[in-house]
Enzyme design. Structure first.
Site, short mmCIF file in Angstrom:
data_model
loop_
_atom_site.label_atom_id
_atom_site.label_comp_id
_atom_site.label_asym_id
_atom_site.label_seq_id
_atom_site.Cartn_x
_atom_site.Cartn_y
_atom_site.Cartn_z
N ASP A 12 -49.70 48.13 -31.96
CA ASP A 12 -49.09 47.44 -32.82
C ASP A 12 -49.86 45.92 -33.12
O ASP A 12 -50.06 45.41 -32.35
CB ASP A 12 -47.84 47.05 -32.01
CG ASP A 12 -46.89 48.38 -32.01
OD1 ASP A 12 -47.51 49.35 -32.47
OD2 ASP A 12 -45.95 48.23 -31.23
N ASN A 52 -47.49 54.51 -22.99
CA ASN A 52 -46.26 53.69 -22.10
C ASN A 52 -45.74 54.32 -20.81
O ASN A 52 -45.84 53.74 -20.04
CB ASN A 52 -45.17 53.35 -23.10
CG ASN A 52 -45.48 52.25 -24.30
OD1 ASN A 52 -46.58 51.58 -24.36
ND2 ASN A 52 -44.69 52.51 -25.10
N PHE A 116 -47.26 52.18 -41.08
CA PHE A 116 -47.65 52.79 -40.07
C PHE A 116 -48.91 53.95 -40.44
O PHE A 116 -48.50 54.53 -41.13
CB PHE A 116 -46.64 53.71 -39.26
CG PHE A 116 -47.09 54.44 -38.02
CD1 PHE A 116 -47.37 53.64 -36.93
CD2 PHE A 116 -46.97 55.83 -37.94
CE1 PHE A 116 -47.92 54.31 -35.78
CE2 PHE A 116 -47.66 56.27 -36.88
CZ PHE A 116 -47.70 55.65 -35.62
N GLN A 173 -38.82 60.90 -33.40
CA GLN A 173 -39.31 62.12 -34.20
C GLN A 173 -38.06 63.08 -34.50
O GLN A 173 -38.23 63.85 -35.53
CB GLN A 173 -40.49 62.96 -33.73
CG GLN A 173 -41.85 62.15 -33.49
CD GLN A 173 -42.32 61.73 -34.82
OE1 GLN A 173 -41.73 61.36 -35.63
NE2 GLN A 173 -43.58 61.86 -34.90
N ASP A 257 -39.25 54.36 -22.87
CA ASP A 257 -40.45 54.96 -22.33
C ASP A 257 -40.43 54.77 -21.02
O ASP A 257 -40.79 55.50 -19.71
CB ASP A 257 -41.69 54.44 -22.65
CG ASP A 257 -41.77 54.86 -24.27
OD1 ASP A 257 -41.32 56.06 -24.62
OD2 ASP A 257 -42.31 54.34 -25.27
N1 LIG Z 1 -29.89 45.83 -22.37
C1 LIG Z 1 -29.94 46.70 -21.39
N2 LIG Z 1 -29.81 45.93 -20.15
C2 LIG Z 1 -30.27 46.62 -19.11
N3 LIG Z 1 -31.07 47.86 -19.10
C3 LIG Z 1 -31.07 48.40 -20.31
C4 LIG Z 1 -30.77 47.70 -21.45
N4 LIG Z 1 -31.02 48.47 -22.48
C5 LIG Z 1 -31.68 49.72 -21.92
N5 LIG Z 1 -31.58 49.43 -20.51
C6 LIG Z 1 -32.18 50.66 -19.89
O1 LIG Z 1 -33.33 51.48 -20.33
C7 LIG Z 1 -32.68 52.62 -20.57
C8 LIG Z 1 -32.79 53.32 -21.87
O2 LIG Z 1 -32.40 52.50 -22.80
P1 LIG Z 1 -31.86 53.15 -24.22
O3 LIG Z 1 -30.83 53.99 -24.02
O4 LIG Z 1 -31.56 51.71 -25.10
O5 LIG Z 1 -33.19 53.89 -24.63
P2 LIG Z 1 -33.96 54.14 -26.23
O6 LIG Z 1 -32.62 53.94 -27.27
O7 LIG Z 1 -34.41 55.35 -26.02
O8 LIG Z 1 -34.59 52.87 -26.22
P3 LIG Z 1 -36.06 52.58 -27.26
O9 LIG Z 1 -35.79 51.61 -28.07
O10 LIG Z 1 -37.20 52.19 -26.12
O11 LIG Z 1 -36.41 54.14 -27.80
C9 LIG Z 1 -31.24 52.88 -20.16
O12 LIG Z 1 -30.82 53.87 -19.17
C10 LIG Z 1 -31.27 51.48 -19.15
O13 LIG Z 1 -31.61 51.90 -17.77
#
Ligand SMILES: Nc1ncnc2c1ncn2[C@@H]1O[C@H](COP(=O)(O)OP(=O)(O)OP(=O)(O)O)[C@@H](O)[C@H]1O
Ligand SMILES: [Mg+2]
Length: 327
Positions: A12, A52, A116, A173, A257
């Site tokens: 990035d 990652n 991208f 994706q 990740d």
């Molecule tokens: N604000 C937060 N505070 C604490 N832990 C968090 C927070 N956001 C995410 N996590 C941790 O990260 C994990 C994955 O988060 P999330 O569900 O937001 O994944 P995602 O939407 O796939 O994220 P990404 O943006 O990396 O794709 C959660 O299960 C939790 O353990």
């Protein structure tokens, strides 16, 4: 346990423009637009989902095998990953294209103009999981993360026909894939990772109900941001895990990740679903506390102390038997 992680590797390039893009847009002349913004700052960060996840696995002592396509410009990145115990021997280096790159300029109003370039990623479809498995004396689990869509389908198909256990992790994706493709990616997966939104997208696009999806995979892991994650196995009660307290919320990029890294590390160590989820949440917390996706450093003593505070002594003792850190 031999784990391979297939998916994207990218860098990035993030720039900051001290003015406003809109001040340079001339209404009436947009059909001949030609603009160059003099930027103040450039930060280059290592990223890509597969890289990652591998970084996280290496950071706790595993030696994951990275399966990805990159350009010959990736030698510094390769050295970095190898220093973090990632095996890069199965990476395909393109002779024609550069490593995937995200270029983004942000102005003072936080408006963004980005591009991208997927570059060498399209060559991931030429990688044969069967040949990789043969080269490395078999594979116990292949995670198939966001990548060139044809590569994702190809790797999934290869795992299914060779009888290699796979974890489906289509993540972002999914937005561009149709129901037929998504069904092919998840049917028969040993593990299926999504966040809440992607879980809803799965049922909407595939036409399968939540129960039907679960019946087609071994274990479904759904992450719920700050509310943690839920791990489900057909016929068992769902297991919920919460998140450890973070020192600061610096940058959430890469939480998904890192969660996968922790979860897979728990699997490799033969720990319970609950422990795997807790390890995922712990690693995600480390990412939140740092800018970027591969900038966190794990110190074993501190990690175990924090793990104990979040999940108790028994949990920490179980993890202590396996954790090996570089720092
Ligand atoms: N604000 C937060 N505070 C604490 N832990 C968090 C927070 N956001 C995410 N996590 C941790 O990260 C994990 C994955 O988060 P999330 O569900 O937001 O994944 P995602 O939407 O796939 O994220 P990404 O943006 O990396 O794709 C959660 O299960 C939790 O353990
Ligand atoms: Mg995600």
């Amino acid at each position: 346990m031999k784990i391979a992680i297939a998916g994207s590797v990218a860098t990035d390039h993030l720039m900051t423009y001290p003015g406003r893009f809109t001040d340079s847009l001339v209404v009436g002349s947009l059909d001949t637009i030609s603009l160059s913004f003099l930027v103040d700052d450039l930060v280059v960060r290592r990223g890509g989902c597969a890289a990652n996840i591998c970084f996280g696995l290496g950071s706790v002592g595993l030696e994951p095998l990275l399966v990805a396509a990159v350009g010959s410009d990736w030698s510094d990145y390769q050295a970095w990953l190898e220093r973090h115990r990632v095996n890069t021997a199965a990476v395909k280096v393109s002779t024609e294209r550069h490593t995937a790159r995200f270029l983004c300029t942000t102005d003072q109003d936080l408006n963004q103009i980005a591009s991208f370039y997927s570059g060498a990623m399209c060559e991931a479809r030429d990688i044969e999981i069967g040949a990789v498995a043969q080269q490395f004396g078999g594979l116990d689990l292949v995670l198939i993360g966001p990548d060139d869509p044809d590569a994702m389908l190809h790797h999934t198909d290869a795992c299914r026909s060779l009888g290699i256990a796979f974890a489906a992790d289509p993540s972002q994706q999914m937005a561009r894939m149709d129901g037929d493709q998504i069904r092919l990616l998840i049917d028969g997966a040993a593990y299926f990772f999504t966040n809440e939104y992607e879980r809803a997208l799965t049922t909407q696009k595939t036409g399968w109900t939540d129960e039907e999806v679960l019946a087609r995979v071994g274990v479904r892991i759904t992450t719920h941001g700050a509310r943690g994650a839920v791990i489900e196995r057909n016929g068992n009660r769902p297991v919920s895990v919460g998140v450890p307290k973070e020192k600061a919320k610096v940058d959430p990029t890469g939480v998904g990740d890192a969660f996968r890294s922790g979860f897979l590390a728990g699997l490799a160590w033969g720990l319970s679903d609950e422990r795997c989820g807790q390890l995922g949440a712990m690693l995600a917390t480390y990412v939140i506390e740092t800018q970027g996706t591969q900038e966190y450093r794990i110190n074993a003593e501190e990690f175990l102390e924090r793990f104990k505070i979040a999940y108790g002594t028994t949990a920490a003792v179980e993890v202590a038997e396996h954790l090996i850190c570089i720092y």
